[in-house]
Design a protein around this motif. Structure first.
Motif, mmCIF file in Angstrom:
data_model
loop_
_atom_site.group_PDB
_atom_site.id
_atom_site.type_symbol
_atom_site.label_atom_id
_atom_site.label_comp_id
_atom_site.label_asym_id
_atom_site.label_seq_id
_atom_site.Cartn_x
_atom_site.Cartn_y
_atom_site.Cartn_z
ATOM 1 N N THR A 109 -9.375 -4.600 4.948
ATOM 2 C CA THR A 109 -7.971 -4.196 4.963
ATOM 3 C C THR A 109 -7.818 -2.731 4.573
ATOM 4 O OG1 THR A 109 -7.259 -6.452 4.480
ATOM 5 C CG2 THR A 109 -5.685 -4.686 3.979
ATOM 6 N N ASP A 166 -9.198 -0.517 7.344
ATOM 7 C CA ASP A 166 -8.246 -0.431 8.458
ATOM 8 C C ASP A 166 -7.148 0.585 8.179
ATOM 9 O OD1 ASP A 166 -9.642 -2.344 9.887
ATOM 10 O OD2 ASP A 166 -8.250 -3.988 9.429
ATOM 11 N N ARG A 167 -6.798 0.749 6.909
ATOM 12 C CA ARG A 167 -5.766 1.708 6.518
ATOM 13 C C ARG A 167 -6.345 3.108 6.311
ATOM 14 N NH1 ARG A 167 -0.955 -0.399 5.252
ATOM 15 N NH2 ARG A 167 -0.801 -2.658 5.219
ATOM 16 N N GLN A 168 -7.653 3.229 6.482
ATOM 17 C CA GLN A 168 -8.368 4.506 6.368
ATOM 18 C C GLN A 168 -8.156 5.186 5.026
ATOM 19 O OE1 GLN A 168 -7.226 6.659 9.935
ATOM 20 N NE2 GLN A 168 -8.701 5.508 11.156
ATOM 21 N N PHE A 185 0.805 -1.219 0.000
ATOM 22 C CA PHE A 185 0.000 0.000 0.000
ATOM 23 C C PHE A 185 0.843 1.276 0.000
ATOM 24 C CE2 PHE A 185 -3.180 -3.029 1.482
ATOM 25 C CZ PHE A 185 -4.317 -2.596 0.817
#
Length: 169
Positions: A84, A87-89, A5
């Protein structure tokens, strides 16, 4: 599945076959509409000279999509990917060739936590990159820093044409 990411600021998902299962039988649909097996259904319908036949064909597609939407359930990989990314916004969107009615039903029935949705009523359908580019503009994120996740060649072609990263699931 391991995703880097570090170069991704936003994620766009396809819907059918990516986030939710679809039981649409495109061979049967194409046969019913007289569309060549390797042809694009939506392009075929738009090429029909008779406007009444076009309208009937669009209604047939909508009926098939709505029936499919009744039982469409999360795919394990799709749910994991959305969780996922959440969670990483990172911002998320859905770009689909589906109708808005079928899309809303699938999102509602599965409590998919994505508000930004672009359907074929909102933009030219994939593989045209317009919908993907409109999402990147809305987010003010360069297309190269967006990831498009899909399951079909049209998804890959749209991502490439938009200059986005692509993940085939």
């Amino acid at each position: 599945m391991n995703i880097d990411f570090s170069n991704i600021d936003g994620v766009i998902f396809d819907l059918d076959g990516t986030l939710v299962a679809s039981e649409l039988n495109f061979s049967v649909i194409k046969s019913h509409l007289g569309c060549p097996a390797e042809g694009d259904i939506l392009v075929h319908i738009d090429s029909l000279a008779d406007k009444q036949l076009q309208q009937q064909a669009h209604q047939y597609i909508l009926d098939q999509e709505l029936a499919d939407a009744q039982n469409a359930a999360w795919l394990e990989t799709g749910k994991w990917l959305v969780e996922t990314v959440a969670d990483r916004q990172l911002p998320m969107a859905i770009v689909t060739r589906n109708s808005i009615a079928a899309t809303r039903l699938k999102i509602s029935n599965n409590s998919i936590p994505i508000d930004l949705v672009v359907t074929r009523e909102d933009a030219p359908p994939k593989p045209n990159p317009s919908a993907l580019l409109s999402v990147a503009r809305r987010w003010n994120i360069p297309p190269a820093r967006c990831l498009y996740v899909g399951d079909f060649i049209y998804d890959q072609q749209a991502a490439q044409r938009a200059g986005m990263q692509f993940l085939m699931v």
